[in-house]
Design an enzyme around this catalytic site. Structure first.
Site, PDB file in Angstrom:
ATOM      1  N   LYS B  74       0.858  -1.181   0.000  1.00 25.76           N
ATOM      2  CA  LYS B  74       0.000   0.000   0.000  1.00 25.76           C
ATOM      3  C   LYS B  74       0.895   1.232   0.000  1.00 25.76           C
ATOM      4  O   LYS B  74       1.951   1.240   0.663  1.00 25.76           O
ATOM      5  CB  LYS B  74      -0.886  -0.034   1.251  1.00 25.76           C
ATOM      6  N   SER B 149      -9.527   1.283   2.664  1.00 27.55           N
ATOM      7  CA  SER B 149      -8.661   2.080   1.819  1.00 27.55           C
ATOM      8  C   SER B 149      -7.533   1.313   1.128  1.00 27.55           C
ATOM      9  O   SER B 149      -6.939   1.838   0.193  1.00 27.55           O
ATOM     10  CB  SER B 149      -8.048   3.201   2.660  1.00 27.55           C
ATOM     11  N   SER B 173      -9.592  -1.047   6.907  1.00 21.77           N
ATOM     12  CA  SER B 173      -9.013  -0.796   5.585  1.00 21.77           C
ATOM     13  C   SER B 173      -8.279  -1.966   4.952  1.00 21.77           C
ATOM     14  O   SER B 173      -7.971  -1.924   3.765  1.00 21.77           O
ATOM     15  CB  SER B 173      -8.074   0.415   5.631  1.00 21.77           C
TER      16      SER B 173
END
Lengths: 471, 470
Positions: B74, B149, B173
């Site tokens: 990420k 996310s 997330s």
């Protein structure tokens, strides 16, 4: 109209830890700009603070020395605001649980002891140093993250004199604890005074004016005096005192407006989530207490009790190194005699030879002062031998032996003086009738008889004692 | 050989050991798949450096399961010399000068970082749509959101572009996009994976977690990244998790909060979740419904605590040392205002404003301090459940993936994390695993346990995975 002044003082002192408060970068004054910087000090995204326990121990000692209560369960908080010198947009400080609170120090004002109450002492990190050059501002991150303690008094200070005594007292304590360099000129100690005045008959305090950037302890006094007059004048002309921040301009000898506080800053404090709660155990606190040196006030009391003169106490306590050295040999020497030697011969020769007290071999020094207090050597001989010691003479005992063999012992000297007096009955009579000029005559005879192998001061002292017995 | 990356980790490892393939083959395959993908899962591809690394590894012995295995991260996990943008204009060109702790750990295993994945800007969002670099698409159906996310990380694994990814989880997330995409994601016990190098959102909630195709591989990747770190003061000094003996040696007592099968939960989800519960009972585990009253405060709790911390964490982005800054400005205040007004997207600004509001001296007692109390109450409730139960089960999300571009009110954006937030608040570990589909949409189940009992979670999940055959 009579006015009263009320002053509260905030001191920031940098702790002299090896590393910074929350990073492993070195805490070092005077390095080239931006040399002692880690990713943590820069506040780079993703970095996290680490606690420097050395700083906590130092702050704990300071809190204990200021007679504070200790928050055994303490946390760090974030103080949020934007400023170019603040790398993370917040400062890590202690808001809710300062390491120490409700303490006090005592100052001597005109022979009376006055208590100045300490509201709190807390730990925080320093900001960058801003350097302004023309329109440009440069940031030096060496200072970012240096551990600070902030010491805040209650509004207990009544005038400039008390403020100066308080600051000197704090400075001395921190110096003795060896936790800060407390050099105002280098920024390792910074002072702010909150000054307000009121008419004597008024109950309510006037608005507080904060004076920052004061470059020396004596200037704190000057700034307070200036503020008293400025505020009095305003009140007398019917104007109101505005809550504002001013700075002290040394050249003008005046305080100058920096900014008016229209609204109270909202720092949005909250517990620092990157650091968990710190527990200070009783054994932690006991250990800190044990490691604490004798503090100046206690030292003064001890020296006074042991009969050391006030002036010598002042000289010795003024130097942490000197008093520390003294205390280390304290049990092995005649302390009154040694206090005299330290404040005269020793300081004089250290100065002359540009040496530090701690360079002097303690064992040799103890032998030397003991030889002197046993009257084995004269003060001139002491000084000569001290210089040798200073220059690395190892065999001070042998030196003393050599010199001593030529010296008359106290008893021998006494016998000799008695003989001389007896042989000069007429001079004795003159002395009895009040003619003190004969003293010189006697001394001349003594020095002649002993061929100078006697300490003139000592001889003089004995002569006077014997004469007074006979007279 | 084609589609090597679709093989099981142990199989790829065997091929590498037997020298039938080289690490460079894996990087090449990743490159091909990534470049031909239309899912917008990546912000930065690290192909050149990855190939160089792969070639360096050719001379080395294949000494562990992850040797030469490609992974994507990420884009809020700091990688030295590799752009780390947080999917924000603010950090569009930001190149870290240090590696996150997890990156160092992967490098010790000779894993190869092949790319940085798309995400909601600064991890703020649950659909991937707040990214400055555009929305990520769900590989199941490109018109659906992938969740967020950690959108790109879940998508890259689900689409078979790469077998391994790391995400970060502040309120769900990792687990929520894993559920929407049909992959496995773990939010470890708070403190079990070092946060050093993870660009913070809500510091007291954030954890980095593995995203994988199956539970066993998830456990293996978790083994690589977990462990005490002296760089993270909130790191837990406990025994390191090891992915071995992942077998249940007894039947479990399972708690299902009534709230998690109640009115807030969509029928699509329940239609898969409830039958799964029945299977779990048939497997011999005891399943009880329990009351956990404070669960209903999850979203307001998150809005206060996460956003308060975020408002402070993101204060460092003033444009002064790195990040977006304006060319023209009047003074420092103007400089900062312009940097932040232009550099941050709307959702980030909205959340920072809420965070600032709840921390202001007028509001801190009514919102922030109250929230801390409620958080403690909720944690106490969960802890008391774990006194009597081994695991808590719930759907991972209240709905399945929904269409991209759906207009929602700002506060509805938090709804997707309704069931995942509680375990960020309490710090308990929690895993999301696929348990089936409603139509084409994957449905995830959340498995949580007491602190540091990831082994129990994995053992149960492996057994269930086998039973369900997903």
């Amino acid at each position: 109209m009579m006015f009263e002044t009320i002053v509260g003082i905030e001191i920031h002192a940098e702790l002299k830890t090896k590393n910074k408060m929350f990073s492993p970068a070195l805490n070092e004054f005077g390095s080239a700009p931006n040399k002692n910087v880690s990713v943590i000090d820069l506040g780079l995204p993703g970095t996290l603070p680490k606690i420097n326990y050395e700083a906590i121990e130092m702050a704990l000692k300071a809190a204990l020395a200021l007679n504070c209560k200790i928050n055994k369960k303490m946390q760090f908080d974030r103080k949020n605001y934007f400023y170019p010198d603040l790398p993370k947009g917040y400062q890590i400080t202690q808001n809710e649980t300062p390491i120490g609170y409700d303490g006090f120090v005592e100052i001597e004002v005109d022979g009376e002891t006055k208590k100045i109450n300490i509201e709190r002492i807390h730990i925080e990190e320093d900001t960058c140093k801003s350097l302004h050059e023309g329109d440009e501002t440069y940031l030096d991150y060496n200072r970012a993250g240096v551990p600070l303690i902030e010491i805040v008094t209650k509004p207990d200070i009544k005038n400039d004199k008390e403020a100066i005594l308080y600051l000197e007292k704090i400075r001395e304590i921190l110096l003795y604890l060896d936790v800060s360099d407390v050099k105002i000129e280098e920024g390792s100690m910074r002072c702010e005074a909150n000054v307000s005045i009121k008419k004597k008959e008024d109950l309510k305090l006037g608005n507080k004016v904060e004076v920052k950037n004061i470059g020396s302890i004596s200037n704190v006094g000057k700034a307070i005096l200036f503020e008293e007059k400025r505020q009095e004048k305003l009140i007398l002309s019917g104007e109101e005192i505005v809550t504002e921040t001013r700075r002290y301009d040394e050249k003008l000898g005046e305080t100058v407006l920096m900014r008016i506080k229209e609204t109270k800053n909202d720092y949005r404090y909250f517990p620092e989530p990157d650091l968990s709660i710190i527990m200070l155990s009783d054994s932690h606190i006991e250990k800190a207490k044990k490691e604490m040196p004798l503090l100046p006030d206690e030292m003064r009391k001890k020296f006074t009790l042991d009969g050391i003169s006030e002036i010598n106490i002042k000289t010795i306590v003024a130097s942490r190194e000197l008093s520390g050295y003294f205390l280390e040999i304290y049990e092995q020497v005649d302390v009154i005699e040694t206090s005299k030697i330290l404040t005269s011969v020793v300081l004089k020769q250290l100065n002359k030879n540009r040496k530090e007290i701690n360079e002097i071999d303690k064992e040799g020094f103890v032998k030397l002062v003991n030889a002197r207090s046993d009257k084995k050597i004269s003060s001139d001989q002491l000084e000569a031998m001290f210089v040798k010691l200073l220059n690395g003479e190892k065999n001070i005992e042998e030196q003393i032996e050599n010199e001593k063999s030529d010296m008359l012992t106290s008893q021998d000297l006494e016998k000799l003086i008695i003989t001389i007096i007896e042989q000069n009955q007429d001079s004795l009579d003159k002395y009895k009738s009040g003619d003190e000029r004969v003293l010189k005559h006697f001394m001349g005879l003594i020095m002649k008889e002993t061929k100078g192998k006697v300490d003139p001061k000592e001889a003089n002292k004995q002569l006077l004692e014997l004469l007074s017995k006979l007279a | 050989m084609k589609n090597i990356l679709n093989l099981k980790l142990t199989e790829i490892n065997e091929l590498l050991k037997e020298k039938k393939i080289k690490p460079i083959d894996l990087v090449n395959e990743f490159e091909e798949k990534a470049l031909s993908s239309s899912l917008n899962a990546f912000i930065t591809l690290n192909i050149e450096a990855a190939k160089k690394r792969a070639i360096e590894l050719e001379g080395k012995e294949v000494d562990n399961l992850f040797f030469g295995i490609p992974i994507v991260l990420k884009d809020n996990i700091s990688t030295k010399n590799l752009k780390t943008t947080c999917a924000s204009k603010m950090l569009e060109d930001y190149i870290p000068i240090f590696d996150a702790n997890v990156v160092e750990k992967m490098e010790q295993k000779n894993m190869i970082i092949v790319g940085k994945t798309n995400m909601d800007e600064f991890a703020m969002g649950g659909t991937g749509e707040t990214s400055y670099f555009g929305a990520t698409k769900n590989p199941i159906d490109e018109t659906l959101v992938p969740g967020g996310s950690s959108s790109g990380s879940a998508v890259a694994v689900a689409a078979g572009i790469v077998p391994f990814a790391l995400g970060s989880d502040t309120g769900g997330s990792v687990r929520q996009p894993a559920a929407f995409c049909g992959v496995v994601g773990l939010k470890p016990t708070y403190g079990r994976v070092s946060r050093f190098g993870l660009i913070a959102f809500g510091s007291s909630l954030d954890q980095i977690g593995p995203i994988t195709r199956d539970v066993t591989e998830n456990a293996h990747l978790f083994e690589v990244i977990n462990g005490f770190s002296k760089d993270d003061y909130t790191s837990a000094d406990v025994e390191k998790f090891e992915a071995k003996d992942l077998k249940l040696n007894k039947k479990l007592k399972v708690a299902v909060p009534k709230f998690c099968v109640g009115e807030n939960i969509n029928d699509e989800v329940l239609s898969v979740f409830l039958p799964t519960l029945e299977k779990i009972k048939k497997m011999g585990h005891q399943v009880d419904y329990v009351e956990i009253p404070f669960l209903k405060y999850s979203i307001p709790l998150y809005q206060v605590i996460a956003l308060a911390e975020a408002s402070s964490n993101l204060a460092r982005f003033d444009g002064l040392k790195y990040g977006y800054s304006p060319n023209q400005y009047d003074n420092f205040d103007d400089f900062v205002t312009k940097s932040r007004s232009v550099g941050f997207g709307a959702e980030v600004k909205r959340r920072m404003m809420v965070g600032t509001y709840v921390l202001s001296s007028e509001n801190v007692d009514i919102y922030y301090k109250k929230a801390l109390q409620v958080r403690q109450e909720l944690t106490n409730e969960l802890n008391s459940v774990y006194k009597n139960y081994d695991i808590i089960l719930s759907p991972a999300t209240p709905t399945a993936a929904f269409p991209l571009g759906e207009k929602r009110k700002p506060n509805e954006a938090f709804f997707d994390d309704l069931l995942t937030i509680p375990f960020n608040m309490s710090g308990h570990p929690s895993l999301s695993m696929p348990i089936g589909k409603c139509g084409i949409k994957p449905i995830g189940m959340q498995v949580s346990s007491n602190y540091f009992e990831e082994k129990k979670i994995y053992s149960f999940a492996i057994e269930l995975e086998k039973e369900l055959g997903v």
